[in-house]
Design a protein around this motif. Structure first.
Motif, short mmCIF file in Angstrom:
data_model
loop_
_atom_site.label_atom_id
_atom_site.label_comp_id
_atom_site.label_asym_id
_atom_site.label_seq_id
_atom_site.Cartn_x
_atom_site.Cartn_y
_atom_site.Cartn_z
N ASN A 152 0.80 -1.20 0.05
CA ASN A 152 0.05 0.14 -0.02
C ASN A 152 0.79 1.27 0.02
O ASN A 152 1.45 1.52 0.86
N ASN A 214 2.33 -1.63 4.66
CA ASN A 214 1.63 -0.36 4.36
C ASN A 214 2.88 0.68 4.55
O ASN A 214 3.69 0.65 5.50
N SER A 238 3.81 -1.99 8.94
CA SER A 238 3.57 -0.59 8.44
C SER A 238 4.66 0.29 8.93
O SER A 238 5.18 0.31 10.08
#
Length: 310
Positions: A152, A214, A238
């Motif tokens: 992402n 992420n 992330s």
């Protein structure tokens, strides 16, 4: 006394606090070398440092010379320093900054030979972004062949390396990117692209993924929505907003702050020289433009890695 140009901050604030000073060229101490800088590269976290947002986590002495990434040539060796010679082409991450200058004093132990297959300046795009990507993919994401991986925010500097490393590991890579980054992310090996500007990522994804990597800041609702896209027992890593997995799913979650690791950096250099990892330099700008680069980043108008040439 030999002088050099630098880009420094004397106080925290907006882009106007970046000053271009002429200072004495440093001399390397024991265990250090002096590097003539071919380039540093811009990392968005440096905007946060400049603004004072990292002061509690990463305090620095002011005035502070910007630039964590360095690629250049060793021009002087400190007393008793071993393992480096004048003329060596090197690359490294300098946690104390200083690379936004014509010369920088650097611990020899933090430098590795620069890749031979790309221009020396391009190597400056590798350390911070590459180390972050390596540790996200291999250490914490534990990406292996056959997995489905959602990247992402693949259009940024870290995202390009994450996409390539996950693909190198043998994963099926699904990448989110905006229209400006689509072609670059496709060249970097993404098997599927999702335009995050066109609607919720989950609507386009289909079945859940094994691992979510992420790379962008998220609102709480968006973070919660992404967490639902990971299969039970999967992984979330992330480097931006921490993401909490849904309760009872067995999904592991890690908020990654990358560390400086010369072993990982040397492995990245090997991949570059083996043509298994490309360095996507979107732009090269002179040191005098550093404030403008900070401004462009804060307004979301930077793609890939931007080099700063002293």
């Amino acid at each position: 006394m030999t002088m050099m140009k630098t880009a420094r901050i004397h106080e925290y604030g907006d882009t106007s606090v970046i000053r271009h000073d002429t200072v004495a060229r440093p001399r390397p101490a024991s265990g250090e070398v002096l590097v003539q800088v071919a380039a540093t590269s811009f990392n968005p976290t440096e905007s946060a440092l400049r603004a004072g947002l990292l002061h509690a986590f990463l305090p620095v002495d002011l005035p502070y010379t910007l630039g964590w990434d360095v690629a250049g040539t060793v021009v002087e060796i400190g007393p008793g320093t071993e393992g480096r010679a004048v003329g060596d082409r090197v690359v490294g991450r300098l946690d104390g900054g200083g690379a936004a200058a014509e010369y920088v004093r650097a611990p020899a132990a933090l430098l590795v030979p620069a890749p031979a297959s790309v221009p020396l300046a391009h190597a400056a795009a590798l350390p911070v972004a590459g180390l972050t990507a390596w540790q996200a993919v291999f250490e914490h994401g534990k990406v292996t062949a056959g997995q489905r991986v959602l990247v992402n925010g693949a259009g940024g500097g870290v995202g390009g390396f994450v996409t390539q490393l996950a693909k190198h590991a043998g994963a099926e890579v699904i990448a989110t990117a905006g229209p400006r980054s689509t072609e670059a992310v496709r060249r970097q090996g993404a098997d599927r692209l999702i335009d995050y500007t066109a609607g919720p990522v989950g609507d386009a994804l289909g079945s859940p993924v094994d691992t979510l990597l992420n790379l962008v800041p998220l609102s709480p609702p968006d973070a919660a929505a992404l967490a639902t896209l990971v299969r039970p027992g999967g992984r979330i890593v992330s480097i931006a907003t921490p993401i909490e997995p849904a309760v009872g799913t067995g999904v592991s979650a890690r908020h990654l702050v990358a560390r400086n690791d010369v072993t990982h950096l040397a492995a990245l250099v090997e991949l570059v020289d083996a043509a298994a990892l490309s360095i996507d330099v979107s732009e090269s700008r002179p040191l005098a433009d550093l404030a403008d680069v900070h401004h462009l980043s804060e307004s979301g108008r930077i793609r890939g890695k931007v080099l700063i040439i002293p």
